[in-house]
Design a protein around this motif. Structure first.
Motif, PDB file in Angstrom:
ATOM      1  N   ASN A  37      -3.788   5.926  -8.419  1.00  0.00           N
ATOM      2  CA  ASN A  37      -3.054   4.802  -8.529  1.00  0.00           C
ATOM      3  C   ASN A  37      -4.340   3.670  -8.632  1.00  0.00           C
ATOM      4  O   ASN A  37      -5.390   3.992  -8.503  1.00  0.00           O
ATOM      5  CB  ASN A  37      -2.289   4.392  -7.535  1.00  0.00           C
ATOM      6  CG  ASN A  37      -1.028   5.254  -7.239  1.00  0.00           C
ATOM      7  OD1 ASN A  37      -1.000   6.254  -7.155  1.00  0.00           O
ATOM      8  ND2 ASN A  37       0.375   4.602  -7.256  1.00  0.00           N
ATOM      9  N   ALA A  38      -3.805   2.464  -8.819  1.00  0.00           N
ATOM     10  CA  ALA A  38      -5.122   1.325  -8.462  1.00  0.00           C
ATOM     11  C   ALA A  38      -5.371   1.184  -7.280  1.00  0.00           C
ATOM     12  O   ALA A  38      -4.841   1.415  -6.432  1.00  0.00           O
ATOM     13  CB  ALA A  38      -4.259   0.143  -9.111  1.00  0.00           C
TER      14      ALA A  38
ATOM     15  N   HIS B 120       2.714  -1.410 -10.711  1.00  0.00           N
ATOM     16  CA  HIS B 120       2.485  -0.102  -9.964  1.00  0.00           C
ATOM     17  C   HIS B 120       1.967   0.642 -10.944  1.00  0.00           C
ATOM     18  O   HIS B 120       2.380   1.045 -12.263  1.00  0.00           O
ATOM     19  CB  HIS B 120       3.752   0.529  -9.525  1.00  0.00           C
ATOM     20  CG  HIS B 120       3.666   1.669  -9.047  1.00  0.00           C
ATOM     21  ND1 HIS B 120       3.882   2.194  -7.523  1.00  0.00           N
ATOM     22  CD2 HIS B 120       3.367   3.011  -9.368  1.00  0.00           C
ATOM     23  CE1 HIS B 120       3.646   3.423  -7.396  1.00  0.00           C
ATOM     24  NE2 HIS B 120       3.340   3.849  -8.588  1.00  0.00           N
TER      25      HIS B 120
ATOM     26  N   VAL C  22      -6.596  -0.688 -12.449  1.00  0.00           N
ATOM     27  CA  VAL C  22      -6.696  -1.834 -11.877  1.00  0.00           C
ATOM     28  C   VAL C  22      -6.594  -3.261 -12.758  1.00  0.00           C
ATOM     29  O   VAL C  22      -5.981  -4.260 -12.580  1.00  0.00           O
ATOM     30  CB  VAL C  22      -8.100  -1.927 -11.040  1.00  0.00           C
ATOM     31  CG1 VAL C  22      -8.517  -3.230 -10.916  1.00  0.00           C
ATOM     32  CG2 VAL C  22      -8.053  -0.929 -10.205  1.00  0.00           C
TER      33      VAL C  22
ATOM     34  N   ASP D 101       0.881  -1.251  -0.017  1.00  0.00           N
ATOM     35  CA  ASP D 101      -0.052   0.135   0.050  1.00  0.00           C
ATOM     36  C   ASP D 101       0.694   1.295  -0.073  1.00  0.00           C
ATOM     37  O   ASP D 101       1.820   1.466   0.885  1.00  0.00           O
ATOM     38  CB  ASP D 101      -0.748  -0.034   1.239  1.00  0.00           C
ATOM     39  CG  ASP D 101      -1.619   1.312   1.242  1.00  0.00           C
ATOM     40  OD1 ASP D 101      -2.732   1.159   0.928  1.00  0.00           O
ATOM     41  OD2 ASP D 101      -1.385   2.401   1.654  1.00  0.00           O
TER      42      ASP D 101
ATOM     43  N   LEU E 257      -6.789  -0.138  -4.050  1.00  0.00           N
ATOM     44  CA  LEU E 257      -6.576  -1.340  -3.075  1.00  0.00           C
ATOM     45  C   LEU E 257      -7.868  -2.198  -3.025  1.00  0.00           C
ATOM     46  O   LEU E 257      -7.669  -3.311  -3.384  1.00  0.00           O
ATOM     47  CB  LEU E 257      -5.995  -0.964  -1.773  1.00  0.00           C
ATOM     48  CG  LEU E 257      -5.688  -1.737  -0.751  1.00  0.00           C
ATOM     49  CD1 LEU E 257      -4.309  -1.672   0.093  1.00  0.00           C
ATOM     50  CD2 LEU E 257      -6.693  -2.544   0.119  1.00  0.00           C
TER      51      LEU E 257
ATOM     52  N   GLY F 283      -7.896   4.626  -4.306  1.00  0.00           N
ATOM     53  CA  GLY F 283      -7.156   4.878  -5.454  1.00  0.00           C
ATOM     54  C   GLY F 283      -6.406   6.454  -5.644  1.00  0.00           C
ATOM     55  O   GLY F 283      -6.258   6.810  -6.766  1.00  0.00           O
TER      56      GLY F 283
ATOM     57  N   SER G 130      -2.979  -3.743 -13.460  1.00  0.00           N
ATOM     58  CA  SER G 130      -2.320  -4.372 -12.296  1.00  0.00           C
ATOM     59  C   SER G 130      -2.842  -6.014 -12.446  1.00  0.00           C
ATOM     60  O   SER G 130      -1.750  -6.859 -12.190  1.00  0.00           O
ATOM     61  CB  SER G 130      -2.954  -3.806 -11.118  1.00  0.00           C
ATOM     62  OG  SER G 130      -2.323  -2.511 -10.952  1.00  0.00           O
TER      63      SER G 130
ATOM     64  N   CYS H   8      -0.598  -0.229  -4.715  1.00  0.00           N
ATOM     65  CA  CYS H   8      -2.066   0.262  -4.645  1.00  0.00           C
ATOM     66  C   CYS H   8      -2.280   1.318  -3.637  1.00  0.00           C
ATOM     67  O   CYS H   8      -1.520   1.471  -2.662  1.00  0.00           O
ATOM     68  CB  CYS H   8      -3.101  -0.951  -5.001  1.00  0.00           C
ATOM     69  SG  CYS H   8      -2.597  -2.151  -3.536  1.00  0.00           S
TER      70      CYS H   8
END
Ligand code: KIV
Ligand code: ZN
Length: 521
Positions: free
Chosen positions: A243-244, A207, A216, A14, A246, A236, A219, A232
């Protein structure tokens, strides 16, 4: 049902506190970072990227304190390739039971030429020297090829091989600019793993940034190609489009384990609480229709859908709300609810508060219940968020009176507690909100500019609490804060003061100062 094998285990890395906190306006206070880290640790995150220690003394202290407190997760610090960065990062993660140095260097032609202004051979040598330096501090070293998806394949493979030879145990190939499409990212991982002779000596990591909305999907494509770590963030959040998320990668692997047969250690029932915590700490609202954690993710509005849901929830729900921590119907509180009821509700909502914090929240709850018939979960969450956010504040609103209406100018009178000293001021404005903000400006002179002012209702009805977000920017950095109150003007004042507090506290940590007025110029 097949038994999960270690080969199918995906590690969740994370980076909410690093890449997430890096996005404009998402600055968190020291205490907020500790709280988020504690939640991530309890939720089963494998690696927490706690910050970038070289960036400032404040970032260094936060990473070090998180390292000291973490119980289960590996605590990771980010570092550029320079030795002084790496040494500072090593110092910050030292107290962790398990610490990691994550060092990165750009490898794409455009980054090497314009950003680094270095020749590929110099970059190659620097990969080796940076990983070697990091490896002298710890045996858990991650190396990232920044802008990896726009890097020439041969050069990427050479750098990856060299990084592994120098001691990197995790290799991350980021889609830094969110440019890749899933098939391409899948091929990249497959080919790199097949081509690099020592690739079996390291774990590969994805990443992905969300510039084209594919973080997502990319990933998960990388995981299908053999990557076993996903980087992630909650909700986001992250640089630019983020980012992607979690919660999305975790639930995609759980709900579609038939197509994505990988497992992870995340306690999914904590996802909603963690998402709300990050939203409160960063003051970034979660979009209503956000997958998994948006407030509409399990809401059914149309008659046809409601009818289907009553007959069988599987008609329109692919996962049970409880699996991500969304409670079914919840107990509504009111002015007759007592302390025990509030404590039970706080536990149900996933909050662990100290006795003093419960006392404070109870006082505020009673005041709210006097003004509002029904107090919903969202109202209580807003109260707790405020309590956590304001505990350390140097600037606290004592009282506010506003005269508004058709005959201007509007006038505000405000009493403020500034680091323990109470001061009073009056100001006029072009509308009541302007008058309130002018009052704050004369009580605490500062140069921060108002970038965003947003109001929405926490729940429904005319007695609903107003939730106000304020973003201020100063010296190229912006901070956001949120506050709620049944009175929109009080919420506005508290949100503005919240953002100002963040600026003051940040400056105070980086360069201790005497009075907040000095810090804010
Ligand atoms: O997006 C990126 O390339 C990064 C690296 C520092 C890993 O965040
Ligand atoms: Zn990134």
């Amino acid at each position: 049902m097949t038994t999960p094998s270690n080969q199918d285990r995906v590690y969740i890395f994370d980076t909410t506190l690093r890449d997430g906190e890096q996005c404009p306006g998402a600055t968190m206070t020291f205490e907020e970072k500790l709280k988020v880290a504690e939640t991530l640790d309890n939720m089963g995150v494998d690696i927490i990227e706690a910050g970038y220690p070289f960036a400032s003394d404040g970032d260094f202290e936060a990473v070090r304190e998180i390292a000291r407190r973490s119980k289960n997760a590996v605590i990771c610090g980010l570092s550029r390739a320079a030795h002084k960065d790496i040494d500072r990062c090593a110092e910050a993660i030292k107290p962790a039971k398990r610490g990691r140095i994550h060092t990165f260097l750009s490898t794409s032609p455009v980054h090497m030429k314009y950003k680094l202004q270095m020749e590929p051979e110099q970059v190659y040598e620097m990969v080796i020297s940076s990983v070697t330096r990091a490896r002298n501090h710890t045996d858990d070293v991650e190396w990232s090829s920044e802008d990896g998806t726009r890097t020439e394949f041969e050069f990427l493979c050479r750098c990856v091989e060299a990084a592994i030879n120098a001691g990197a145990t995790t290799i991350n190939i980021p889609d830094t600019v969110g440019y890749a499409v899933p098939e391409e990212y899948y091929d990249l991982f497959k080919r790199v793993r097949e081509t690099v002779p020592n690739s079996d000596k390291a774990r590969f990591s994805v990443h992905c940034h969300d510039d084209l909305g594919m973080a997502v999907a990319n990933s998960l494509a990388g995981v299908r190609a053999g990557a076993r770590q996903i980087e992630c963030t909650l909700n986001g959040i992250g640089e630019r489009a983020g980012n992607a998320a979690l919660e999305e990668v975790v639930m995609a692997m759980r709900v579609r384990s038939d197509k994505l047969p990988y497992w992870n250690n995340i306690e999914s029932t904590m996802l909603t609480h963690a998402s709300k915590l990050v939203s409160a700490a960063t003051s970034f609202p979660v979009q209503y229709n956000k997958a998994i954690v948006g407030r509409n993710a399990f809401a059914h509005e149309s008659g046809i859908h409601q009818d289907g849901m009553i007959k069988n929830a599987q008609t329109y729900e692919i996962m049970l709300p409880e699996t991500v921590g969304v409670k079914a119907t919840s107990l509504v509180m009111g002015k007759h609810s007592g302390r025990a009821g509030l404590i039970r509700k706080l536990e149900e909502l996933g909050f662990k508060l100290s006795r003093n914090q419960v006392d404070d929240v109870f006082v505020r709850f009673k005041a709210l219940a006097d003004r509002k018939k029904d107090v919903y979960d969202e109202d209580i969450e807003a109260l707790v968020d405020e309590e956590l956010a304001h505990a350390q504040n140097m600037l606290k609103l004592v009282s506010l009176t506003v005269i508004a209406g058709t005959h201007g100018p509007q006038r505000a009178t405000m009493k403020l507690d500034i680091n323990g000293q109470v001061r009073i001021e009056e100001a006029e404005g072009n509308g009541p909100v302007d008058a309130v903000f002018n009052c704050i400006k004369s009580l605490v002179p500062h140069e921060a500019k108002l970038e965003l002012y947003q109001v929405h209702a926490v729940t429904e009805g005319t007695d609903a609490q107003a939730e106000v977000s304020v973003r201020l920017s100063q010296d190229g950095r912006s901070v956001t804060a949120r506050a709620s109150d049944p009175d929109t003007l009080v919420a506005s004042a508290n949100a503005y003061l919240g953002a100002l507090n963040k600026i003051v506290m940040k400056q105070h940590r980086e360069k201790p100062i005497g009075m907040p007025a000095t810090a804010a110029h």
